[in-house]
Design a protein around this motif. Structure first.
Motif, PDB file in Angstrom:
ATOM      1  N   LYS A   1       1.605  12.578  -0.213  1.00 44.94           N
ATOM      2  CA  LYS A   1       0.087  12.689  -0.433  1.00 44.94           C
ATOM      3  C   LYS A   1      -0.237  12.031  -1.666  1.00 44.94           C
ATOM      4  O   LYS A   1      -0.238  12.465  -2.757  1.00 44.94           O
ATOM      5  CB  LYS A   1      -0.395  14.085  -0.433  1.00 44.94           C
ATOM      6  CG  LYS A   1      -0.418  14.845   0.874  1.00 44.94           C
ATOM      7  CD  LYS A   1      -1.465  14.512   2.060  1.00 44.94           C
ATOM      8  CE  LYS A   1      -2.576  15.217   1.505  1.00 44.94           C
ATOM      9  NZ  LYS A   1      -3.722  15.009   2.436  1.00 44.94           N
ATOM     10  N   PRO A   2      -0.471  10.826  -1.728  1.00 46.50           N
ATOM     11  CA  PRO A   2      -0.671  10.004  -3.149  1.00 46.50           C
ATOM     12  C   PRO A   2      -1.950  10.698  -3.809  1.00 46.50           C
ATOM     13  O   PRO A   2      -2.962  10.900  -3.056  1.00 46.50           O
ATOM     14  CB  PRO A   2      -1.141   8.450  -2.594  1.00 46.50           C
ATOM     15  CG  PRO A   2      -1.296   8.652  -1.131  1.00 46.50           C
ATOM     16  CD  PRO A   2      -0.797   9.869  -0.558  1.00 46.50           C
ATOM     17  N   PRO A   3      -2.144  10.622  -5.195  1.00 45.17           N
ATOM     18  CA  PRO A   3      -3.226  11.236  -5.748  1.00 45.17           C
ATOM     19  C   PRO A   3      -4.230  10.233  -5.542  1.00 45.17           C
ATOM     20  O   PRO A   3      -4.023   8.998  -5.492  1.00 45.17           O
ATOM     21  CB  PRO A   3      -2.505  11.086  -7.243  1.00 45.17           C
ATOM     22  CG  PRO A   3      -1.556  10.164  -7.363  1.00 45.17           C
ATOM     23  CD  PRO A   3      -0.803  10.181  -6.057  1.00 45.17           C
ATOM     24  N   ARG A   4      -5.556  10.929  -5.610  1.00 49.87           N
ATOM     25  CA  ARG A   4      -6.565  10.292  -5.381  1.00 49.87           C
ATOM     26  C   ARG A   4      -6.667   9.106  -4.212  1.00 49.87           C
ATOM     27  O   ARG A   4      -7.263   8.210  -4.315  1.00 49.87           O
ATOM     28  CB  ARG A   4      -7.149   9.672  -6.717  1.00 49.87           C
ATOM     29  CG  ARG A   4      -7.148  10.390  -7.889  1.00 49.87           C
ATOM     30  CD  ARG A   4      -7.272   9.817  -9.230  1.00 49.87           C
ATOM     31  NE  ARG A   4      -5.999   9.223  -9.551  1.00 49.87           N
ATOM     32  CZ  ARG A   4      -4.903   9.534 -10.125  1.00 49.87           C
ATOM     33  NH1 ARG A   4      -5.026  11.014 -10.253  1.00 49.87           N
ATOM     34  NH2 ARG A   4      -4.004   8.958 -10.162  1.00 49.87           N
ATOM     35  N   GLY A   5      -6.222   9.754  -3.174  1.00 47.86           N
ATOM     36  CA  GLY A   5      -6.218   8.797  -1.963  1.00 47.86           C
ATOM     37  C   GLY A   5      -7.590   8.852  -1.427  1.00 47.86           C
ATOM     38  O   GLY A   5      -8.503   9.704  -1.612  1.00 47.86           O
ATOM     39  N   ASN A   6      -7.811   7.686  -0.551  1.00 47.87           N
ATOM     40  CA  ASN A   6      -9.171   7.486   0.070  1.00 47.87           C
ATOM     41  C   ASN A   6      -8.921   8.037   1.718  1.00 47.87           C
ATOM     42  O   ASN A   6      -8.095   8.857   1.905  1.00 47.87           O
ATOM     43  CB  ASN A   6      -9.560   5.968   0.048  1.00 47.87           C
ATOM     44  CG  ASN A   6      -8.342   5.349   0.862  1.00 47.87           C
ATOM     45  OD1 ASN A   6      -7.701   5.713   1.949  1.00 47.87           O
ATOM     46  ND2 ASN A   6      -8.222   3.968   0.588  1.00 47.87           N
ATOM     47  N   GLY A   7      -9.827   7.903   2.420  1.00 45.30           N
ATOM     48  CA  GLY A   7     -10.008   8.660   3.839  1.00 45.30           C
ATOM     49  C   GLY A   7      -8.647   8.145   4.713  1.00 45.30           C
ATOM     50  O   GLY A   7      -8.626   9.084   5.607  1.00 45.30           O
ATOM     51  N   SER A   8      -7.949   7.145   4.285  1.00 48.29           N
ATOM     52  CA  SER A   8      -6.883   6.884   5.168  1.00 48.29           C
ATOM     53  C   SER A   8      -5.665   7.820   4.888  1.00 48.29           C
ATOM     54  O   SER A   8      -4.676   7.479   5.382  1.00 48.29           O
ATOM     55  CB  SER A   8      -6.551   5.420   4.976  1.00 48.29           C
ATOM     56  OG  SER A   8      -5.952   5.087   3.680  1.00 48.29           O
ATOM     57  N   THR A   9      -5.826   8.453   4.062  1.00 49.27           N
ATOM     58  CA  THR A   9      -4.687   9.271   3.650  1.00 49.27           C
ATOM     59  C   THR A   9      -4.865  10.727   4.229  1.00 49.27           C
ATOM     60  O   THR A   9      -4.172  11.560   4.167  1.00 49.27           O
ATOM     61  CB  THR A   9      -4.595   9.666   2.249  1.00 49.27           C
ATOM     62  OG1 THR A   9      -5.465  10.203   1.427  1.00 49.27           O
ATOM     63  CG2 THR A   9      -4.191   8.376   1.165  1.00 49.27           C
TER      64      THR A   9
ATOM     65  N   PRO B   1       0.987  -1.330  -0.122  1.00 48.61           N
ATOM     66  CA  PRO B   1      -0.118  -0.106  -0.102  1.00 48.61           C
ATOM     67  C   PRO B   1       1.043   1.140   0.017  1.00 48.61           C
ATOM     68  O   PRO B   1       1.941   1.140   0.706  1.00 48.61           O
ATOM     69  CB  PRO B   1      -0.791  -0.052   1.301  1.00 48.61           C
ATOM     70  CG  PRO B   1      -0.756  -1.477   1.368  1.00 48.61           C
ATOM     71  CD  PRO B   1       0.590  -2.300   1.121  1.00 48.61           C
ATOM     72  N   ARG B   2       0.397   2.331  -0.758  1.00 50.56           N
ATOM     73  CA  ARG B   2       1.219   3.496  -0.698  1.00 50.56           C
ATOM     74  C   ARG B   2       1.448   4.198   0.487  1.00 50.56           C
ATOM     75  O   ARG B   2       0.529   4.318   1.542  1.00 50.56           O
ATOM     76  CB  ARG B   2       0.206   4.436  -1.482  1.00 50.56           C
ATOM     77  CG  ARG B   2       0.451   3.863  -3.097  1.00 50.56           C
ATOM     78  CD  ARG B   2      -0.478   4.955  -3.922  1.00 50.56           C
ATOM     79  NE  ARG B   2      -1.837   5.377  -3.685  1.00 50.56           N
ATOM     80  CZ  ARG B   2      -2.828   6.084  -4.171  1.00 50.56           C
ATOM     81  NH1 ARG B   2      -2.190   6.521  -5.249  1.00 50.56           N
ATOM     82  NH2 ARG B   2      -3.884   6.347  -3.895  1.00 50.56           N
ATOM     83  N   VAL B   3       2.676   4.660   0.705  1.00 50.52           N
ATOM     84  CA  VAL B   3       2.996   5.428   1.926  1.00 50.52           C
ATOM     85  C   VAL B   3       2.355   6.684   1.928  1.00 50.52           C
ATOM     86  O   VAL B   3       2.202   7.333   1.118  1.00 50.52           O
ATOM     87  CB  VAL B   3       4.706   5.591   2.038  1.00 50.52           C
ATOM     88  CG1 VAL B   3       5.217   6.557   2.969  1.00 50.52           C
ATOM     89  CG2 VAL B   3       5.354   4.337   2.070  1.00 50.52           C
ATOM     90  N   VAL B   4       1.857   7.088   3.294  1.00 53.99           N
ATOM     91  CA  VAL B   4       1.082   8.314   3.449  1.00 53.99           C
ATOM     92  C   VAL B   4       1.881   9.252   4.436  1.00 53.99           C
ATOM     93  O   VAL B   4       1.867  10.436   4.263  1.00 53.99           O
ATOM     94  CB  VAL B   4      -0.145   8.086   4.139  1.00 53.99           C
ATOM     95  CG1 VAL B   4      -0.830   9.213   4.387  1.00 53.99           C
ATOM     96  CG2 VAL B   4      -0.974   7.197   3.125  1.00 53.99           C
ATOM     97  N   HIS B   5       2.733   8.652   5.537  1.00 57.91           N
ATOM     98  CA  HIS B   5       3.250   9.444   6.379  1.00 57.91           C
ATOM     99  C   HIS B   5       4.519   8.596   6.963  1.00 57.91           C
ATOM    100  O   HIS B   5       4.350   7.258   7.180  1.00 57.91           O
ATOM    101  CB  HIS B   5       2.380   9.598   7.540  1.00 57.91           C
ATOM    102  CG  HIS B   5       3.104  10.410   8.734  1.00 57.91           C
ATOM    103  ND1 HIS B   5       3.362   9.872   9.884  1.00 57.91           N
ATOM    104  CD2 HIS B   5       3.664  11.781   8.769  1.00 57.91           C
ATOM    105  CE1 HIS B   5       3.747  10.504  10.745  1.00 57.91           C
ATOM    106  NE2 HIS B   5       4.032  11.652  10.245  1.00 57.91           N
ATOM    107  N   VAL B   6       5.581   9.146   7.490  1.00 58.55           N
ATOM    108  CA  VAL B   6       6.681   8.309   7.790  1.00 58.55           C
ATOM    109  C   VAL B   6       7.097   9.225   8.938  1.00 58.55           C
ATOM    110  O   VAL B   6       7.669  10.637   9.015  1.00 58.55           O
ATOM    111  CB  VAL B   6       7.927   8.322   6.799  1.00 58.55           C
ATOM    112  CG1 VAL B   6       9.204   7.396   7.555  1.00 58.55           C
ATOM    113  CG2 VAL B   6       7.435   7.710   5.583  1.00 58.55           C
ATOM    114  N   SER B   7       7.148   8.651  10.134  1.00 58.17           N
ATOM    115  CA  SER B   7       7.973   9.473  11.338  1.00 58.17           C
ATOM    116  C   SER B   7       9.100   8.859  11.737  1.00 58.17           C
ATOM    117  O   SER B   7       9.684   7.797  11.047  1.00 58.17           O
ATOM    118  CB  SER B   7       6.853   9.152  12.519  1.00 58.17           C
ATOM    119  OG  SER B   7       6.804   7.964  12.754  1.00 58.17           O
TER     120      SER B   7
END
Length: 202
Positions: free
Chosen positions: A147-155, A100-106
């Motif tokens: 911020k992946p393009p056309r992401g859903n609510g989990s982004t 799954p596409r990465v949204v956030h890396v801490s």
């Protein structure tokens, strides 16, 4: 506040925190050739920050160089990081690695050039100006927001105030550093004018 969707990929480094020194701490000496007082155009940025609760400062860092570092970090380090440090899109499209596409890396600590971004001299001068020309100290907590393009609510990144999490008794600023061109279709960060004057809420 971040809009729910974006039409193209965008990346930013955020939560590069800088806090004011304790009142009895000595201020760091200004760089050679710099006055300790107002530093234009940072003075304009500081004025906007006090008035609106946010400000835009352009040309402080080399965004293209940072983007190359971020891409290398995501390619080499992110696959090896613990899952607790990497938030991925749920029930969405797969990324280049098949996951799954990465949204956030801490906890971006494996790349010194990124981890120490809060100690950049230009950013420290900017932060000092925004905090009334006080001595400042960096809080090393670099994060990457994809911020992946056309992401859903989990982004989504929900509306929030940073100090709700920091709980710092000292004033500070959080720097959001764009490493790609930003426009409305990039899901850019949004702020509510003057909300910093309404106290800590969420």
């Amino acid at each position: 506040l971040k809009p729910f969707l974006c039409g193209r990929m965008s990346r930013a480094l955020a939560e590069v925190g800088v806090m004011a020194d304790a009142p009895d701490a000595a201020a760091a000496p200004p760089p050679a050739g710099q006055k300790a007082a107002r530093v234009a155009p940072f003075a304009q940025v500081a004025t906007a920050l006090q008035r609106d609760g946010f400000a835009v400062a352009r040309g402080c860092v080399d965004g293209e160089a940072l983007l190359r570092l971020v891409e290398e970090y995501e390619r080499k380090c992110v696959p090896l990081k613990h899952s607790a440090d990497v938030r991925r899109e749920k029930n969405g499209d797969a990324g280049p690695d098949g996951l799954p596409r990465v949204v956030h890396v801490s906890n971006v600590i494996e790349a010194p050039e990124l981890a120490s971004l809060a100690a950049d001299p230009t950013l420290l001068r900017l932060a000092s100006e925004c905090l009334g020309c006080s001595g400042v100290r960096p809080v090393i907590n670099t994060e990457i927001f994809d911020k992946p393009p056309r992401g859903n609510g989990s982004t989504h990144t929900p509306p929030h105030q940073d100090n709700f999490y920091f709980r710092s008794p000292l004033p500070g600023v959080a720097l959001w550093v764009a490493v790609e061109p930003m426009a409305d279709d990039a899901g850019t960060v949004r702020f509510v004018h003057g909300s910093h004057r309404r106290g800590l809420r969420f």
